[in-house]
Motif scaffolding. Structure first.
Motif, PDB file in Angstrom:
ATOM      1  N   ARG A   1       0.847  -1.220   0.000  1.00  0.00           N
ATOM      2  CA  ARG A   1       0.000   0.000   0.000  1.00  0.00           C
ATOM      3  C   ARG A   1       0.870   1.253   0.000  1.00  0.00           C
ATOM      4  O   ARG A   1       0.555   2.240  -0.660  1.00  0.00           O
ATOM      5  CB  ARG A   1      -0.916  -0.008   1.222  1.00  0.00           C
ATOM      6  CG  ARG A   1      -2.051  -1.005   1.061  1.00  0.00           C
ATOM      7  CD  ARG A   1      -3.231  -0.671   1.976  1.00  0.00           C
ATOM      8  NE  ARG A   1      -4.282  -1.649   1.763  1.00  0.00           N
ATOM      9  CZ  ARG A   1      -4.807  -2.407   2.714  1.00  0.00           C
ATOM     10  NH1 ARG A   1      -4.411  -2.287   3.965  1.00  0.00           N
ATOM     11  NH2 ARG A   1      -5.761  -3.281   2.420  1.00  0.00           N
ATOM     12  N   ALA A   2       1.984   1.191   0.755  1.00  0.00           N
ATOM     13  CA  ALA A   2       2.886   2.360   0.788  1.00  0.00           C
ATOM     14  C   ALA A   2       3.464   2.597  -0.606  1.00  0.00           C
ATOM     15  O   ALA A   2       3.595   3.739  -1.057  1.00  0.00           O
ATOM     16  CB  ALA A   2       4.002   2.126   1.811  1.00  0.00           C
ATOM     17  N   ILE A   3       3.789   1.513  -1.305  1.00  0.00           N
ATOM     18  CA  ILE A   3       4.322   1.639  -2.674  1.00  0.00           C
ATOM     19  C   ILE A   3       3.229   2.188  -3.593  1.00  0.00           C
ATOM     20  O   ILE A   3       3.456   3.087  -4.409  1.00  0.00           O
ATOM     21  CB  ILE A   3       4.839   0.265  -3.174  1.00  0.00           C
ATOM     22  CG1 ILE A   3       6.080  -0.143  -2.366  1.00  0.00           C
ATOM     23  CG2 ILE A   3       5.141   0.290  -4.658  1.00  0.00           C
ATOM     24  CD1 ILE A   3       6.592  -1.548  -2.662  1.00  0.00           C
ATOM     25  N   GLN A   4       2.043   1.633  -3.445  1.00  0.00           N
ATOM     26  CA  GLN A   4       0.894   2.093  -4.240  1.00  0.00           C
ATOM     27  C   GLN A   4       0.646   3.586  -4.008  1.00  0.00           C
ATOM     28  O   GLN A   4       0.337   4.327  -4.948  1.00  0.00           O
ATOM     29  CB  GLN A   4      -0.322   1.268  -3.827  1.00  0.00           C
ATOM     30  CG  GLN A   4      -1.616   1.651  -4.474  1.00  0.00           C
ATOM     31  CD  GLN A   4      -2.775   0.865  -3.860  1.00  0.00           C
ATOM     32  OE1 GLN A   4      -2.650  -0.330  -3.616  1.00  0.00           O
ATOM     33  NE2 GLN A   4      -3.872   1.530  -3.611  1.00  0.00           N
ATOM     34  N   ASN A   5       0.806   4.027  -2.755  1.00  0.00           N
ATOM     35  CA  ASN A   5       0.553   5.443  -2.439  1.00  0.00           C
ATOM     36  C   ASN A   5       1.578   6.382  -3.054  1.00  0.00           C
ATOM     37  O   ASN A   5       1.405   7.589  -3.064  1.00  0.00           O
ATOM     38  CB  ASN A   5       0.485   5.652  -0.930  1.00  0.00           C
ATOM     39  CG  ASN A   5      -0.797   5.064  -0.371  1.00  0.00           C
ATOM     40  OD1 ASN A   5      -1.762   4.850  -1.126  1.00  0.00           O
ATOM     41  ND2 ASN A   5      -0.807   4.751   0.920  1.00  0.00           N
ATOM     42  N   GLN A   6       2.682   5.808  -3.561  1.00  0.00           N
ATOM     43  CA  GLN A   6       3.633   6.640  -4.317  1.00  0.00           C
ATOM     44  C   GLN A   6       3.176   6.748  -5.768  1.00  0.00           C
ATOM     45  O   GLN A   6       3.762   7.493  -6.542  1.00  0.00           O
ATOM     46  CB  GLN A   6       5.014   5.992  -4.335  1.00  0.00           C
ATOM     47  CG  GLN A   6       5.683   5.820  -3.001  1.00  0.00           C
ATOM     48  CD  GLN A   6       7.092   5.251  -3.188  1.00  0.00           C
ATOM     49  OE1 GLN A   6       7.435   4.709  -4.235  1.00  0.00           O
ATOM     50  NE2 GLN A   6       7.903   5.389  -2.169  1.00  0.00           N
ATOM     51  N   GLY A   7       2.210   5.915  -6.163  1.00  0.00           N
ATOM     52  CA  GLY A   7       1.712   5.957  -7.542  1.00  0.00           C
ATOM     53  C   GLY A   7       2.032   4.715  -8.355  1.00  0.00           C
ATOM     54  O   GLY A   7       1.654   4.617  -9.524  1.00  0.00           O
ATOM     55  N   HIS A   8       2.757   3.771  -7.767  1.00  0.00           N
ATOM     56  CA  HIS A   8       3.147   2.568  -8.532  1.00  0.00           C
ATOM     57  C   HIS A   8       1.972   1.616  -8.768  1.00  0.00           C
ATOM     58  O   HIS A   8       1.054   1.529  -7.947  1.00  0.00           O
ATOM     59  CB  HIS A   8       4.222   1.786  -7.762  1.00  0.00           C
ATOM     60  CG  HIS A   8       5.569   2.417  -7.812  1.00  0.00           C
ATOM     61  ND1 HIS A   8       6.316   2.473  -8.943  1.00  0.00           N
ATOM     62  CD2 HIS A   8       6.313   3.026  -6.844  1.00  0.00           C
ATOM     63  CE1 HIS A   8       7.474   3.073  -8.690  1.00  0.00           C
ATOM     64  NE2 HIS A   8       7.491   3.433  -7.415  1.00  0.00           N
ATOM     65  N   LYS A   9       2.074   0.866  -9.875  1.00  0.00           N
ATOM     66  CA  LYS A   9       1.111  -0.206 -10.163  1.00  0.00           C
ATOM     67  C   LYS A   9       1.829  -1.542 -10.315  1.00  0.00           C
ATOM     68  O   LYS A   9       1.207  -2.576 -10.501  1.00  0.00           O
ATOM     69  CB  LYS A   9       0.379   0.061 -11.492  1.00  0.00           C
ATOM     70  CG  LYS A   9      -0.358   1.375 -11.546  1.00  0.00           C
ATOM     71  CD  LYS A   9      -1.597   1.358 -10.688  1.00  0.00           C
ATOM     72  CE  LYS A   9      -2.343   2.673 -10.781  1.00  0.00           C
ATOM     73  NZ  LYS A   9      -2.863   3.110  -9.481  1.00  0.00           N
ATOM     74  N   ARG A  10       3.151  -1.498 -10.329  1.00  0.00           N
ATOM     75  CA  ARG A  10       3.957  -2.672 -10.660  1.00  0.00           C
ATOM     76  C   ARG A  10       5.016  -2.857  -9.577  1.00  0.00           C
ATOM     77  O   ARG A  10       5.743  -1.915  -9.254  1.00  0.00           O
ATOM     78  CB  ARG A  10       4.634  -2.362 -11.999  1.00  0.00           C
ATOM     79  CG  ARG A  10       5.363  -3.460 -12.673  1.00  0.00           C
ATOM     80  CD  ARG A  10       6.062  -2.890 -13.882  1.00  0.00           C
ATOM     81  NE  ARG A  10       5.223  -2.810 -15.049  1.00  0.00           N
ATOM     82  CZ  ARG A  10       5.387  -3.545 -16.146  1.00  0.00           C
ATOM     83  NH1 ARG A  10       6.358  -4.404 -16.221  1.00  0.00           N
ATOM     84  NH2 ARG A  10       4.593  -3.402 -17.170  1.00  0.00           N
TER      85      ARG A  10
END
Ligand code: SAM
Ligand code: SF4
Length: 456
Positions: A119-128
């Motif tokens: 989720r933290a990675i996703q919150n940076q904008g990542h999808k992959r």
């Protein structure tokens, strides 16, 4: 299986030796040939690897830029690594996670913690995401990897999970396939047997052949999206780059599909590494040459660059043929939630956050892409390569890159990046030549503006 037939060291050494006598004319001929985008032979790649003169290197870089633009356009795929565990029973001399490093803070994430990291990675904008872990049968086995993959897909808006993990049996690879991973990635580290033995004295990883044949077991298990690479700095890069090309060609001949990606990790300082210096230093210029040679030799294979390299060099390597970059990376389990320098695998060189990386990428004229459509539309392996080689892949990639970038701009970007990004989208739309595709892309952009997501 006699693996010395796959990687024949005498052959590699011989062609590298005779390539030393190259002439300027020969190099120019190879460079010109490469621009047809059909690749070059091992002997020709050996010649390019020997080139030292600035004038010829510049011509190689120019050709690499040309090929990159022709095949990939200006798109750059962006991802982040997620370390699920730093527990490891191996003792790779160069790695912070090696078993002998008693000072490392060891940690294997629970499924909850994996979700929090994703989720933290996703919150940076990542999808992959690229899932990474040590090798410890008790702590971070196939079940832990599969549970982590499933939990991320079930709980986050992460659309593709690639995995970099130790070699497995066909049975375990089947579990990985069933969990719907994207690429399975494994680096041989070095193809030079004697050096391999020195660098991997203990544990399962000391078996060179088990590692070399991992991709074949993965393929047998149905995973046709494979990533390879060597850890640059362990041995003579010319030998290892050539061996990588030979391995790639071997897989291509055997399965009709070569690796989807080649990574170019360069050895970094690691906490309590047993290597006090880099055994075979690879300069920045060498790394540029390596990227150019890969781009010319295997034009349709993606090249992945990580935050092991600093900002300025990363900018240059993008131009020369890199097609995927990581951004905002942490190399310790739990690193996106809390910093712990005593738990990292190696030091990164690009500390910028995702927005800063993207802002620079846009300024350079590259289009960041968070696209994961090919994999979800089952355009992988042979199907992907056929489209790529026909250049049809642009028809999918350009609109999908624009649409996923638009999502990033609306959901995560800073004001400055959003403004620059919107202008870039306008310019990129102009490049879609097919009128119908263009109209459909504009319609989808409007739908995204109104709140819809994941249109491909
Ligand atoms: N443990 C598994 C293995 O070794 O295959 C998978 C993950 S391992 C953490 C991923 C990669 O990190 C290794 O294949 C190696 O190439 C790279 N690596 C290890 N130590 C490094 C260092 N000091 N600098 C740069 N890359 C490193
Ligand atoms: Fe373990 Fe992989 Fe590091 Fe080797 S490179 S010590 S196997 S995590």
């Amino acid at each position: 299986m006699d693996t010395t037939k796959i990687i024949n060291e005498n052959y590699i050494e011989e062609i590298l030796k005779s390539a030393k006598n190259y002439t300027k004319e020969e190099v120019i001929d190879i460079i010109e040939k490469s621009k047809d985008c059909f690749g070059i032979t091992f002997e020709e790649a050996a010649v390019l690897l020997q080139v030292k003169e600035d004038e010829l290197l510049d011509k190689m870089f120019e050709a690499a830029r040309f090929i990159k633009n022709k095949i990939y356009g200006n798109r750059i795929v962006v991802f982040a690594p997620l370390y699920t565990s730093n527990e490891c029973t191996n003792n790779c001399l160069y790695c912070g996670f090696r078993a002998a490093n008693k000072e490392l803070h060891r940690r294997t994430l629970s499924v909850e913690e994996v979700i929090n990291e994703a989720r933290a990675i996703q919150n940076q904008g990542h999808k992959r995401i690229l899932l990474v872990c040590g090798e410890d049968e008790k702590k971070t086995n196939i079940n832990h990897i599969v549970q982590s993959v499933e939990a991320i897909y079930d709980n986050c808006d992460i659309r593709r999970i690639n995995v970099n993990a130790a070699p497995m049996t066909v049975e375990d690879f089947k579990k990985l396939k069933a969990a719907q991973i994207g690429t399975y990635q494994i680096f041989q580290e070095t193809y030079h047997r004697e050096t391999y033995k020195k660098m991997h004295p203990l544990g399962l990883k000391s078996d060179y052949d088990w590692r070399l044949t991992a991709l074949e077991r993965a393929f047998e298990a149905g995973i046709d999206d494979l990533g390879i690479g060597v850890l640059l700095g362990l041995y003579d890069y010319k030998f290892d780059v050539l061996a990588t090309l030979i391995h790639s060609d071997y897989l291509d001949n055997k399965y009709n599909v070569g690796p989807h990606t080649i990574s170019i990790p360069r050895l970094r300082p690691a906490h309590n590494s047993a290597l006090k210096e880099v055994p075979y230093p690879v300069s920045d210029m060498d790394l540029k040459k390596i990227v150019a040679v890969y781009r010319m030799a295997v034009p349709y294979t993606g090249i992945i660059l990580s935050t092991r390299e600093n900002k300025d060099l990363r900018d240059e390597l993008l131009e020369l043929g890199v097609s995927q970059i990581s951004a905002g990376s942490k190399t310790n389990p739990g690193g996106y939630e809390e910093e712990d320098c005593e738990a990292t695998q190696f030091e990164t060189s690009d500390e910028r956050d995702v927005d800063q990386v993207l802002s620079a990428v846009i300024k350079q004229g590259h289009l960041p892409s968070f696209c994961t459509a090919c994999y979800r539309a089952k355009r992988t392996g042979e199907a992907f390569m056929e489209l790529a080689k026909d250049a049809h892949i642009h028809e999918f990639c350009q609109p999908n890159a624009i649409l996923t970038f638009k999502e990033y701009l609306l959901d995560y970007a800073s004001k400055e990046t959003r403004e620059a990004g919107e202008k870039m989208i306008e310019r990129e739309l102009e490049k879609i030549l097919d009128g119908k595709v263009k109209v459909e892309t504009i319609k989808r952009l409007e739908r995204i503006e109104k709140g819809e997501r994941d249109l491909y």
